[in-house]
Design a protein around this motif. Structure first.
Motif, PDB file in Angstrom:
ATOM      1  N   SER A 448     -14.393  -1.926 -11.725  1.00  0.00           N
ATOM      2  CA  SER A 448     -15.677  -2.609 -11.535  1.00  0.00           C
ATOM      3  C   SER A 448     -15.846  -3.167 -10.126  1.00  0.00           C
ATOM      4  CB  SER A 448     -15.825  -3.727 -12.563  1.00  0.00           C
ATOM      5  OG  SER A 448     -14.838  -4.725 -12.363  1.00  0.00           O
ATOM      6  N   CYS A 449     -14.787  -3.236  -9.348  1.00  0.00           N
ATOM      7  CA  CYS A 449     -14.860  -3.780  -7.982  1.00  0.00           C
ATOM      8  C   CYS A 449     -14.927  -2.645  -6.963  1.00  0.00           C
ATOM      9  CB  CYS A 449     -13.651  -4.670  -7.691  1.00  0.00           C
ATOM     10  SG  CYS A 449     -13.607  -6.180  -8.679  1.00  0.00           S
ATOM     11  N   THR A 450     -15.867  -2.732  -6.067  1.00  0.00           N
ATOM     12  CA  THR A 450     -16.048  -1.682  -5.062  1.00  0.00           C
ATOM     13  C   THR A 450     -15.234  -1.936  -3.802  1.00  0.00           C
ATOM     14  OG1 THR A 450     -18.005  -2.849  -4.223  1.00  0.00           O
ATOM     15  CG2 THR A 450     -18.356  -1.139  -5.895  1.00  0.00           C
ATOM     16  N   ARG A 451     -14.804  -3.175  -3.585  1.00  0.00           N
ATOM     17  CA  ARG A 451     -14.001  -3.507  -2.397  1.00  0.00           C
ATOM     18  C   ARG A 451     -12.614  -3.924  -2.877  1.00  0.00           C
ATOM     19  NH1 ARG A 451     -17.153  -7.807   1.021  1.00  0.00           N
ATOM     20  NH2 ARG A 451     -15.857  -6.984   2.695  1.00  0.00           N
ATOM     21  N   VAL A 452     -11.631  -3.101  -2.550  1.00  0.00           N
ATOM     22  CA  VAL A 452     -10.268  -3.307  -3.049  1.00  0.00           C
ATOM     23  C   VAL A 452      -9.290  -3.292  -1.876  1.00  0.00           C
ATOM     24  CG1 VAL A 452      -8.450  -2.435  -4.566  1.00  0.00           C
ATOM     25  CG2 VAL A 452     -10.855  -2.202  -5.245  1.00  0.00           C
ATOM     26  N   ALA A 453      -8.347  -4.230  -1.897  1.00  0.00           N
ATOM     27  CA  ALA A 453      -7.237  -4.263  -0.933  1.00  0.00           C
ATOM     28  C   ALA A 453      -5.932  -4.137  -1.708  1.00  0.00           C
ATOM     29  CB  ALA A 453      -7.263  -5.557  -0.126  1.00  0.00           C
ATOM     30  N   VAL A 454      -4.968  -3.448  -1.132  1.00  0.00           N
ATOM     31  CA  VAL A 454      -3.685  -3.219  -1.797  1.00  0.00           C
ATOM     32  C   VAL A 454      -2.559  -3.677  -0.880  1.00  0.00           C
ATOM     33  CG1 VAL A 454      -2.138  -1.531  -2.841  1.00  0.00           C
ATOM     34  CG2 VAL A 454      -4.619  -1.248  -3.071  1.00  0.00           C
ATOM     35  N   ILE A 455      -1.659  -4.512  -1.422  1.00  0.00           N
ATOM     36  CA  ILE A 455      -0.456  -4.947  -0.705  1.00  0.00           C
ATOM     37  C   ILE A 455       0.723  -4.673  -1.629  1.00  0.00           C
ATOM     38  CG2 ILE A 455       0.736  -6.849   0.438  1.00  0.00           C
ATOM     39  CD1 ILE A 455      -1.969  -8.212   0.806  1.00  0.00           C
ATOM     40  N   ASP A 456       1.630  -3.784  -1.204  1.00  0.00           N
ATOM     41  CA  ASP A 456       2.694  -3.383  -2.119  1.00  0.00           C
ATOM     42  C   ASP A 456       3.898  -2.863  -1.335  1.00  0.00           C
ATOM     43  OD1 ASP A 456       3.934  -2.831  -4.573  1.00  0.00           O
ATOM     44  OD2 ASP A 456       3.272  -0.750  -4.509  1.00  0.00           O
ATOM     45  N   HIS A 457       5.067  -2.910  -1.991  1.00  0.00           N
ATOM     46  CA  HIS A 457       6.294  -2.417  -1.370  1.00  0.00           C
ATOM     47  C   HIS A 457       6.946  -1.296  -2.177  1.00  0.00           C
ATOM     48  CE1 HIS A 457       9.490  -4.351  -3.997  1.00  0.00           C
ATOM     49  NE2 HIS A 457       8.375  -4.895  -4.465  1.00  0.00           N
ATOM     50  N   HIS A 458       6.361  -0.918  -3.299  1.00  0.00           N
ATOM     51  CA  HIS A 458       6.932   0.159  -4.105  1.00  0.00           C
ATOM     52  C   HIS A 458       6.566   1.522  -3.519  1.00  0.00           C
ATOM     53  CE1 HIS A 458       6.669  -3.188  -7.085  1.00  0.00           C
ATOM     54  NE2 HIS A 458       7.882  -2.755  -7.365  1.00  0.00           N
ATOM     55  N   ARG A 459       7.454   2.480  -3.722  1.00  0.00           N
ATOM     56  CA  ARG A 459       7.150   3.828  -3.262  1.00  0.00           C
ATOM     57  C   ARG A 459       5.957   4.369  -4.029  1.00  0.00           C
ATOM     58  NH1 ARG A 459      11.928   7.806  -1.875  1.00  0.00           N
ATOM     59  NH2 ARG A 459      11.920   8.209  -4.096  1.00  0.00           N
ATOM     60  N   ARG A 460       5.102   5.050  -3.323  1.00  0.00           N
ATOM     61  CA  ARG A 460       3.883   5.563  -3.932  1.00  0.00           C
ATOM     62  C   ARG A 460       4.200   6.665  -4.921  1.00  0.00           C
ATOM     63  NH1 ARG A 460      -0.953   6.859   0.064  1.00  0.00           N
ATOM     64  NH2 ARG A 460      -0.856   4.591   0.210  1.00  0.00           N
TER      65      ARG A 460
END
Length: 671
Positions: A448-460
Motif C-alpha cells: 500500500s506504500c508507494t515510497r519505500v526505503a530498505v536497510i538490511d544486511h542479509h544476503r539478497r
C-alpha cells in the motif's frame, strides 16, 4: 389453448383429410338433390386415404433400407480404417495393459514380426505407463522413445461390451523424431548473455606496481578466456574489471555441472598480500531478445554482488538460481557512502507526510533496535515516526516495554492494521533487517506504500523488495543496527541520542555478532564505540539479552536431542512446538561444542516447520537453507516450510546438506 388451435389448423395431410370429410358431410345434408355427389366424394376420400397409407408405408421401408445401407457402409469403413490405419496403433486392456490388437505399422515400429496378443505393453515398450489414460488425458505427457525414434502418443478409453467394469484403451503413435530434433536444436541454440566481473578488483590490486597489476590482470584474462573457449562463444572485455560473454544455451548445463569452475580457477590466483582474486558471473537467459537477456544478466550480477560476490547467478523470466558463494565476505563500504546514504534518507524523511518503520515477522533485537535508531533520526528531522510491530509475536518484548514508558515513545509502537489505516500517498515506509517482501511484518502495508526505503544486511534472495526509493543494503555488515548507527553519525548529534536508544542499537549488534564473536569487522567496533560514547551501558544491554529459567531449560532440552551429522554438523529435531528465540539460542549453544562447525534446529510452529541455522566455520548455512526456500547470511540463516512435518523437513534438510557437501567437497574432510 391458442397453441392447440394453431396446431389443429397447421397445414398437413391430416388437416386436408378433415376438410375433405367436412365438405362431404355438408354436401350430403345441405343439398338432398346432390347426395350422389357426396357419396362420390366420400369414395374418392377413402381411396385417397388408402393410397396415402400405402405410400407412407413404402417410404418408411425405403428409409429403413437406406439407414441399414449407410450403417453397413460405416461399419465397413470403420473396420477398414482399423485394419489399414496409417499410424501405428495398439488396443490393450487397462486392467493389465495386455495387448488385444496391434496393426502392421505398430509391429514395424516395435520390430515384431508376429501379431502381439496377450502381451504386456511394458514388455513390448519398456517404461510405458498407461496412467495418463486413467487420469482422463488424451495425450501422453512425455515423448516415448522406441528404437531411437520418438513418438507422441494419443489415446482414448472405451467400455468393453462383455463387461461393464472392463475398459479398453486405443493408442495412436505419431513419429515426431524430426520435430523433436528441430525443437531441441532451437532450444539449445538460444542465446545466453553473461557478465563476468572481477568483483574485488581494487582490493586485489591495491599496493601493486603497474607492472605487477598488468601481470595479474593478464593472468586472470587468460583464465577467463580458457574457461569460455570451450563454448565457442563471444568474449569481450569492455571495462577494466568487466567482461561480456555471449554463448548458446547448450553449453550452460556444462558450466552448471562443473559448478562454474571459473570461480575456483580465479580464486587460486592470490596477490602478494594474500588476497585471492574473486569473480562474479551474472547470466541472463530466456529473454524475448538480446536486450532483455542483457537486462537479466545485469540483474544477476547485481544480485551476486549484493550476496557477497564470488558466485554465479542465473536469471530467467521467473526466478534466480545461485551457484558458489564460498568466500567469506570482505568489508567494502566506506564512510563516504554512509554519509551520502544518510543525506538521501534525511531528504526522504523531510518530504514524507508520515514515517512507518517495519521489520520482519517475529521481530528480534536487531530489527526493533534499528527501528528505534531511525525514530531518533526522524525526531531530529521533525517528523513523527511509528514502529509497526505485532505486540504478541516478537522476540524483543522487554525492549518494547522499556521504550514504551519513555515520553518520546508514547504511541510509537502500532499494529500493522493501524498503520494501513493511517497510510497515504505521502507516507514513507522504511523496511529494516529484511529485504524479502514475504518476510516483512505486514505485506499488505508494503504493497500500500508507494515510497519505500530498505536497510538490511542479509544476503539478497531470489525474491526481494524491488523499486525501492532508497536502498542501503550491505551484506558485509554484522547487523542492521550497525548500519543504522553509521547513518546516525551523519544525521544527528551524539547528544540527540537517548541512552535507551543507544542501548537498543547496541543490543542488536551484540545479538547478531554473538557478543562480537561472529561477522565482526572494524566498522562493527566503531559503531559500538560510538554507541558507548552516546551513553549505552553494556550491563543494561546484557539484561536485554537475558532469558528466564523455563527458556534456558527448553534450550538445553533441544541441545540434548542433537546428533552429529557429516563434517561436524549438528542437527536437532524437536517434535514439540518451540518459540523461535529458544530454537535460535539452541542453535547458538550447539556451536559451543568442540568440533561443531554448523548447527541446524528443526522445530514446529503452528502450521509451519521451521529451521534455525548457525555456522562458525566454512559451511555457508544460507546456501543450505536456500534449497528449502529459506535465507539469511553465511553464519545465520533460517527457513519456514508450510504444511510439512518435522520429520519430512529433517529429511529434506539432510538432502540439502548432502547436496551442499557434494558441491563443496573440501568441507567434508573437516571435523
Amino acid at each position: 389453448m391458442n397453441k392447440k388451435i394453431k396446431k389443429i389448423f397447421e397445414p398437413n395431410l391430416r388437416f386436408y383429410f378433415v376438410m375433405l370429410v367436412a365438405f362431404c358431410v355438408v354436401t350430403f345434408f345441405v343439398s338432398q338433390h346432390n347426395r350422389e355427389i357426396a357419396i362420390a366424394e366420400a369414395a374418392v376420400i377413402v381411396l385417397l386415404f388408402i393410397y396415402s397409407r400405402f405410400s407412407a408405408g413404402r417410404r418408411s421401408r425405403e428409409i429403413v433400407k437406406y439407414i441399414e445401407s449407410v450403417t453397413y457402409n460405416v461399419d465397413t469403413a470403420t473396420k477398414d480404417t482399423l485394419l489399414n490405419f496409417p499410424l501405428p496403433m495398439a488396443i490393450f486392456t487397462l486392467d493389465g495393459d495386455k495387448i488385444i490388437y496391434s496393426n502392421d505399422n505398430f509391429l514395424k515400429m516395435t520390430g515384431d514380426r508376429e501379431h502381439l496378443f496377450e502381451v504386456s505393453m511394458a514388455d513390448v515398450i519398456p517404461g510405458f505407463d498407461s496412467r495418463w489414460l486413467i487420469e482422463g488425458k488424451g495425450e501422453c505427457p512425455s515423448l516415448i522413445e522406441v528404437d531411437g525414434r520418438k513418438y507422441r502418443v494419443y489415446g482414448t478409453i472405451v467400455h468393453a461390451e462383455q463387461s461393464a467394469t472392463s475398459y479398453l484403451a486405443t493408442t495412436y503413435w505419431v513419429d515426431v523424431t524430426e520435430y523433436d530434433r528441430i525443437s531441441s536444436e532451437f532450444s539449445q541454440s538460444k542465446p545466453v548473455f553473461a557478465i563476468i566481473l572481477l568483483d574485488n578488483y581494487d582490493e586485489f590490486l591495491k599496493g601493486l606496481s603497474e607492472k605487477d597489476k598488468s601481470s595479474f590482470v593478464a593472468t586472470i584474462d587468460d583464465k577467463i578466456s580458457d574457461w569460455t573457449a570451450r563454448s565457442g562463444g563471444y568474449l569481450s572485455k569492455f571495462d577494466r574489471d568487466r567482461y561480456v560473454f555471449l554463448f548458446e544455451e547448450r553449453y550452460l548445463q556444462h558450466f552448471i555441472d562443473a559448478h562454474f569452475s571459473l570461480l575456483d580457477t580465479v580464486r587460486s590466483i592470490t596477490s602478494p598480500s594474500g588476497i585471492p582474486a574473486t569473480v562474479s558471473i551474472g547470466i541472463g537467459k530466456d529473454g524475448k531478445n538480446f536486450a532483455e537477456n542483457y537486462q537479466f544478466a545485469s540483474l544477476s550480477i547485481e544480485m551476486a554482488l549484493s550476496r557477497g560476490g564470488d558466485q554465479a547467478v542465473i536469471k530467467n523470466r521467473f526466478n534466480f538460481e545461485f551457484y558458489g558463494g564460498r568466500t567469506s565476505q570482505l568489508e567494502k563500504r566506506t564512510k563516504v557512502k554512509s554519509r551520502v546514504m544518510a543525506s538521501s534518507l534525511v531528504e526522504l524523511m523531510r518530504d514524507a507526510s508520515g514515517i512507518f518503520i517495519m521489520g520482519h515477522k517475529f521481530a528480534d533485537l536487531d530489527s526493533v533496535g534499528s527501528a528505534i535508531g531511525l525514530c531518533c533520526a526522524a525526531r531530529k528531522v521533525g517528523r513523527e515516526a511509528h514502529i509497526v510491530l505485532d505486540p504478541a509475536r516478537n522476540a524483543a518484548q522487554g525492549l518494547v516495554r522499556r521504550m514504551s514508558v519513555l515520553p518520546e515513545y508514547a504511541g510509537v509502537f502500532i499494529t500493522p492494521q493501524d498503520a494501513i489505516l493511517n497510510a497515504n500517498s505521502g507516507t514513507l515506509l522504511i523496511v529494516v533487517d529484511t529485504n524479502r517482501p514475504e518476510q516483512v511484518e505486514s505485506e499488505n502495508l508494503l504493497m500500500s506504500c508507494t515510497r519505500v526505503a530498505v536497510i538490511d544486511h542479509h544476503r539478497r534472495a531470489a525474491t526481494y523488495i524491488q523499486n525501492a526509493a532508497f536502498s542501503f543494503h550491505e551484506p558485509y555488515a554484522s547487523s542492521t543496527c550497525e548500519l543504522v548507527t553509521e547513518l546516525l553519525q551523519y544525521m544527528v548529534e551524539q547528544t540527540d541520542i537517548l541512552r535507551a536508544e543507544a542501548e537498543a542499537l547496541l543490543s542488536g549488534i551484540v545479538l547478531d555478532t554473538k557478543s562480537f564473536t561472529l561477522r565482526t569487522g572494524g566498522r562493527t567496533f566503531d559503531a559500538a564505540a560510538f554507541l558507548r560514547r552516546a551513553g549505552a551501558d553494556t550491563t543494561d544491554v546484557k539484561r536485554l539479552l537475558q532469558t528466564d529459567m523455563a527458556t534456558a531449560q527448553a534450550r538445553y532440552a533441544i541441545v540434548q536431542k542433537a546428533k552429529v551429522y557429516k563434517a561436524g554438523i549438528a542437527i536437532a529435531a524437536s517434535e514439540t512446538e518451540q518459540s523461535r528465540i529458544i530454537a535460535a539460542q539452541a542453535a547458538d549453544e550447539l556451536l559451543n561444542i568442540s568440533g561443531i562447525q554448523a548447527s541446524f534446529v528443526v522445530f514446529p510452529e503452528g502450521e509451519y516447520a521451521n529451521i534455525s541455522a548457525r555456522s562458525i566455520g566454512d559451511i555457508n548455512v544460507q546456501v543450505v537453507v536456500e534449497k528449502l526456500g529459506g535465507g539469511g547470511n553465511r553464519s545465520t540463516a533460517g527457513a519456514q516450510i508450510k504444511n510439512k512435518s518435522v520429520r519430512d523437513v529433517t529429511k529434506a534438510l539432510l538432502a540439502a546438506i548432502d547436496a551442499y557437501l557434494a558441491e563443496n567437497p573440501e568441507h567434508q574432510a573437516k571435523k
